[in-house]
Scaffold this motif. Structure first.
Motif, PDB file in Angstrom:
ATOM      1  N   ILE A   1       0.840  -1.199   0.000  1.00  0.00           N
ATOM      2  CA  ILE A   1       0.000   0.000   0.000  1.00  0.00           C
ATOM      3  C   ILE A   1       0.874   1.247   0.000  1.00  0.00           C
ATOM      4  CG2 ILE A   1      -1.555   1.387   1.445  1.00  0.00           C
ATOM      5  CD1 ILE A   1      -2.920  -1.190   2.290  1.00  0.00           C
ATOM      6  N   HIS A   2       0.433   2.262  -0.789  1.00  0.00           N
ATOM      7  CA  HIS A   2       1.095   3.568  -0.795  1.00  0.00           C
ATOM      8  C   HIS A   2       0.071   4.662  -0.511  1.00  0.00           C
ATOM      9  CE1 HIS A   2       4.919   2.134  -2.476  1.00  0.00           C
ATOM     10  NE2 HIS A   2       4.179   1.327  -3.225  1.00  0.00           N
ATOM     11  N   ASN A   3       0.439   5.576   0.376  1.00  0.00           N
ATOM     12  CA  ASN A   3      -0.315   6.810   0.612  1.00  0.00           C
ATOM     13  C   ASN A   3       0.671   7.960   0.438  1.00  0.00           C
ATOM     14  OD1 ASN A   3      -3.066   5.924   1.644  1.00  0.00           O
ATOM     15  ND2 ASN A   3      -1.729   4.769   3.000  1.00  0.00           N
ATOM     16  N   ARG A   4       0.796   8.490  -0.784  1.00  0.00           N
ATOM     17  CA  ARG A   4       1.889   9.408  -1.107  1.00  0.00           C
ATOM     18  C   ARG A   4       1.451  10.773  -1.641  1.00  0.00           C
ATOM     19  NH1 ARG A   4       7.009   6.986  -1.718  1.00  0.00           N
ATOM     20  NH2 ARG A   4       6.990   4.749  -1.248  1.00  0.00           N
ATOM     21  N   VAL A   5       0.271  10.875  -2.208  1.00  0.00           N
ATOM     22  CA  VAL A   5      -0.078  12.097  -2.935  1.00  0.00           C
ATOM     23  C   VAL A   5      -1.362  12.742  -2.425  1.00  0.00           C
ATOM     24  CG1 VAL A   5      -0.605  13.078  -5.213  1.00  0.00           C
ATOM     25  CG2 VAL A   5       1.115  11.248  -4.989  1.00  0.00           C
ATOM     26  N   TRP A   6      -2.468  11.992  -2.408  1.00  0.00           N
ATOM     27  CA  TRP A   6      -3.789  12.584  -2.146  1.00  0.00           C
ATOM     28  C   TRP A   6      -4.105  12.511  -0.648  1.00  0.00           C
ATOM     29  CZ3 TRP A   6      -3.926  14.838  -6.444  1.00  0.00           C
ATOM     30  CH2 TRP A   6      -3.686  14.199  -7.666  1.00  0.00           C
ATOM     31  N   HIS A   7      -3.537  13.425   0.113  1.00  0.00           N
ATOM     32  CA  HIS A   7      -3.662  13.364   1.568  1.00  0.00           C
ATOM     33  C   HIS A   7      -4.955  13.971   2.103  1.00  0.00           C
ATOM     34  CE1 HIS A   7       0.342  11.796   1.662  1.00  0.00           C
ATOM     35  NE2 HIS A   7       0.863  12.888   1.118  1.00  0.00           N
ATOM     36  N   ASP A   8      -5.763  14.576   1.232  1.00  0.00           N
ATOM     37  CA  ASP A   8      -7.040  15.120   1.698  1.00  0.00           C
ATOM     38  C   ASP A   8      -8.171  14.101   1.585  1.00  0.00           C
ATOM     39  OD1 ASP A   8      -6.863  15.211  -1.040  1.00  0.00           O
ATOM     40  OD2 ASP A   8      -7.981  17.080  -1.259  1.00  0.00           O
ATOM     41  N   VAL A   9      -7.871  12.875   1.149  1.00  0.00           N
ATOM     42  CA  VAL A   9      -8.812  11.765   1.239  1.00  0.00           C
ATOM     43  C   VAL A   9      -8.136  10.646   2.020  1.00  0.00           C
ATOM     44  CG1 VAL A   9      -9.976  12.335  -0.935  1.00  0.00           C
ATOM     45  CG2 VAL A   9      -8.074  10.720  -0.954  1.00  0.00           C
TER      46      VAL A   9
ATOM     47  N   ALA B   1      -0.153 -21.199  -9.285  1.00  0.00           N
ATOM     48  CA  ALA B   1      -0.521 -20.008 -10.047  1.00  0.00           C
ATOM     49  C   ALA B   1      -0.364 -18.762  -9.177  1.00  0.00           C
ATOM     50  CB  ALA B   1      -1.964 -20.125 -10.539  1.00  0.00           C
ATOM     51  N   VAL B   2      -0.004 -17.661  -9.835  1.00  0.00           N
ATOM     52  CA  VAL B   2       0.204 -16.398  -9.135  1.00  0.00           C
ATOM     53  C   VAL B   2      -0.620 -15.309  -9.825  1.00  0.00           C
ATOM     54  CG1 VAL B   2       1.880 -14.629  -8.473  1.00  0.00           C
ATOM     55  CG2 VAL B   2       2.533 -17.041  -8.430  1.00  0.00           C
ATOM     56  N   ALA B   3      -1.251 -14.453  -9.027  1.00  0.00           N
ATOM     57  CA  ALA B   3      -1.994 -13.323  -9.582  1.00  0.00           C
ATOM     58  C   ALA B   3      -1.466 -12.030  -8.974  1.00  0.00           C
ATOM     59  CB  ALA B   3      -3.483 -13.466  -9.289  1.00  0.00           C
ATOM     60  N   HIS B   4      -1.475 -10.990  -9.795  1.00  0.00           N
ATOM     61  CA  HIS B   4      -1.057  -9.662  -9.335  1.00  0.00           C
ATOM     62  C   HIS B   4      -2.156  -8.682  -9.707  1.00  0.00           C
ATOM     63  CE1 HIS B   4       1.311  -5.786 -10.113  1.00  0.00           C
ATOM     64  NE2 HIS B   4       1.177  -5.908  -8.816  1.00  0.00           N
ATOM     65  N   ILE B   5      -2.748  -8.039  -8.701  1.00  0.00           N
ATOM     66  CA  ILE B   5      -3.817  -7.071  -8.921  1.00  0.00           C
ATOM     67  C   ILE B   5      -3.351  -5.714  -8.431  1.00  0.00           C
ATOM     68  CG2 ILE B   5      -6.207  -6.464  -8.407  1.00  0.00           C
ATOM     69  CD1 ILE B   5      -6.805  -9.403  -8.080  1.00  0.00           C
ATOM     70  N   GLU B   6      -3.525  -4.703  -9.265  1.00  0.00           N
ATOM     71  CA  GLU B   6      -3.034  -3.360  -8.958  1.00  0.00           C
ATOM     72  C   GLU B   6      -4.144  -2.346  -9.195  1.00  0.00           C
ATOM     73  OE1 GLU B   6       0.201  -0.189 -10.844  1.00  0.00           O
ATOM     74  OE2 GLU B   6       0.434  -2.338 -11.211  1.00  0.00           O
ATOM     75  N   MET B   7      -4.404  -1.509  -8.181  1.00  0.00           N
ATOM     76  CA  MET B   7      -5.340  -0.399  -8.274  1.00  0.00           C
ATOM     77  C   MET B   7      -4.591   0.873  -7.896  1.00  0.00           C
ATOM     78  SD  MET B   7      -8.569  -1.605  -8.784  1.00  0.00           S
ATOM     79  CE  MET B   7      -8.860  -3.306  -9.269  1.00  0.00           C
ATOM     80  N   SER B   8      -4.754   1.937  -8.686  1.00  0.00           N
ATOM     81  CA  SER B   8      -3.948   3.119  -8.426  1.00  0.00           C
ATOM     82  C   SER B   8      -4.657   4.406  -8.833  1.00  0.00           C
ATOM     83  CB  SER B   8      -2.613   3.030  -9.174  1.00  0.00           C
ATOM     84  OG  SER B   8      -1.782   4.122  -8.861  1.00  0.00           O
ATOM     85  N   SER B   9      -4.430   5.453  -8.057  1.00  0.00           N
ATOM     86  CA  SER B   9      -4.833   6.799  -8.468  1.00  0.00           C
ATOM     87  C   SER B   9      -3.598   7.677  -8.677  1.00  0.00           C
ATOM     88  CB  SER B   9      -5.752   7.431  -7.418  1.00  0.00           C
ATOM     89  OG  SER B   9      -5.094   7.575  -6.180  1.00  0.00           O
ATOM     90  N   ILE B  10      -2.395   7.037  -8.684  1.00  0.00           N
ATOM     91  CA  ILE B  10      -1.154   7.794  -8.893  1.00  0.00           C
ATOM     92  C   ILE B  10      -0.270   7.135  -9.954  1.00  0.00           C
ATOM     93  CG2 ILE B  10      -1.132   8.916  -6.635  1.00  0.00           C
ATOM     94  CD1 ILE B  10       0.889   6.765  -5.713  1.00  0.00           C
ATOM     95  N   ALA B  11      -0.882   6.361 -10.843  1.00  0.00           N
ATOM     96  CA  ALA B  11      -0.124   5.689 -11.909  1.00  0.00           C
ATOM     97  C   ALA B  11      -0.139   6.558 -13.160  1.00  0.00           C
ATOM     98  CB  ALA B  11      -0.716   4.319 -12.207  1.00  0.00           C
ATOM     99  N   ARG B  12       0.970   7.233 -13.423  1.00  0.00           N
ATOM    100  CA  ARG B  12       1.032   8.094 -14.613  1.00  0.00           C
ATOM    101  C   ARG B  12       1.171   7.283 -15.898  1.00  0.00           C
ATOM    102  NH1 ARG B  12       1.306  13.496 -13.653  1.00  0.00           N
ATOM    103  NH2 ARG B  12       1.947  14.180 -11.567  1.00  0.00           N
ATOM    104  N   ALA B  13       1.628   6.058 -15.800  1.00  0.00           N
ATOM    105  CA  ALA B  13       1.708   5.155 -16.959  1.00  0.00           C
ATOM    106  C   ALA B  13       0.844   3.935 -16.676  1.00  0.00           C
ATOM    107  CB  ALA B  13       3.153   4.731 -17.217  1.00  0.00           C
ATOM    108  N   GLY B  14      -0.053   3.645 -17.582  1.00  0.00           N
ATOM    109  CA  GLY B  14      -0.933   2.506 -17.392  1.00  0.00           C
ATOM    110  C   GLY B  14      -0.409   1.259 -18.075  1.00  0.00           C
TER     111      GLY B  14
END
Length: 338
Positions: A205-213, A229-242
């Motif tokens: 987990i990262h909390n780096r940018v949107w500190h007002d939420v 089997a391995v799964a990787h799930i990523e959710m982001s509001s700070i990913a400048r490259a998708g």
């Protein structure tokens, strides 16, 4: 249908966001379930429900709604932190219950609800209607045709660089966190794609940018299955490259979906020794299937497609991802399948 007695349904929560109260009510009606009541704390929204469905009863108090003896089924469409207590109230009132996703926030609450519904002989389900999304039905079809083989790696992504909106879905206390929105769909997709038990979960987990939420800025979950089997799930509001939203690797083929809404998937496979890359048109989505199955289950005893035990696994993975991030290590999954 095998009975002439119609089931009667209601919704709790008729908020304006996405107009989901009207959506659920309409789908109930289309499936052969009568829609008779709506409850919302906001009198204006309760009035809107009566305007949308003339003749229904409206309430601003949950207890008054649940005291109605002729209501058989109640769907909950409220903020995530209210799901567990409302479902408990509904089941104790002797009514079947459907919860909007996610089922709830904590796996312990999910387990209590599963056991309560079973003890009461009542149906409990979660609105994982996206099992009938076009892209997902197409993946399942390709799997059934053995074009993918043994799936050993899955990647799922959703995000961008965008400040979250200032509403309850951005509040961790209310929503459970950013993983509890589309993450609930993604975990449900994953558990339908990769069979078998989950061995461990490692969250970041990262909390780096949107500190007002209070929701996280970025969360990743690495899920190891007993099969390897391995799964990787990523959710982001700070990913400048998708990146591609879905990438599935199997021993016979691979599937890439840059978007879930493009109308096609890219299939990588081998034909007569040649590596082939081809676009596969998606099957038609079938979102009516969820409530059609609910009706068939309650009227005719058909098998329930979205079982509460399956929804409990989803919540266990969501919560364990966060607990793992806090602990800084892999954790086993509680309430796993037998």
């Amino acid at each position: 249908m095998s009975t002439t007695v119609k089931l009667r349904s209601a919704v709790i929560g008729y908020g304006g966001a996405f107009n989901m109260g009207k959506h659920h009510a309409s789908k109930m009606i289309e499936s052969g379930i009568e829609f008779v009541a709506a409850c919302d704390l906001d009198p204006a929204r309760a009035a809107q429900a009566e305007q949308d469905f003339p003749g229904i009863r409206t309430f601003t108090n949950v207890s008054e709604l649940l005291a109605q003896p002729d209501i058989d089924l109640v769907t909950v469409i409220t903020p995530h932190n209210t799901h567990a207590p409302l479902a408990e109230q509904i089941l104790h009132s002797g009514k079947h219950c459907i919860l909007e996703k996610p089922m709830c926030i904590h796996a312990e609450d999910a387990d209590k609800l599963v056991k309560l519904a079973a003890s009461k002989g009542l149906m409990l389900s979660v609105f994982h209607n996206r099992r009938w999304d076009a892209w997902y039905l197409t993946v399942k079809d390709l799997m059934d045709r053995d074009l993918i083989g043994d799936i050993f790696h899955v990647e799922m992504y959703m995000g961008g660089y965008n400040k979250p909106g200032n509403w309850w879905r951005s509040s961790k206390e209310i929503s459970g966190g950013m993983f509890y929105d589309w993450g609930a769909h993604y975990i449900d997709y994953l558990l339908g794609i990769v069979p078998g038990k989950v061995q461990s979960v490692r969250g970041y987990i990262h909390n780096r940018v949107w500190h007002d939420v209070t929701n996280e800025d970025h969360i990743e979950s690495h899920i190891q299955f007993e099969s390897g089997a391995v799964a990787h799930i990523e959710m982001s509001s700070i990913a400048r490259a998708g990146k591609a939203m879905i990438r599935i690797l199997g021993t016979k083929g691979a599937i890439v979906a840059p978007s879930l809404w493009e109308g096609h998937l890219t299939l990588h496979t081998e034909v007569n020794g040649l590596n082939i890359e081809t676009k596969v048109p998606c099957l038609k989505d079938n979102h009516d299937a969820y409530y059609n199955n609910i009706a068939d289950h309650l009227y005719n005893g058909a098998e329930l497609v979205v079982k509460p035990e399956e929804a409990r696994r989803v919540i266990a993975i969501l919560e364990t991802s966060e607990l793992s991030a806090k602990a800084g290590k892999e954790l086993e999954l509680p309430y796993e399948i037998n």
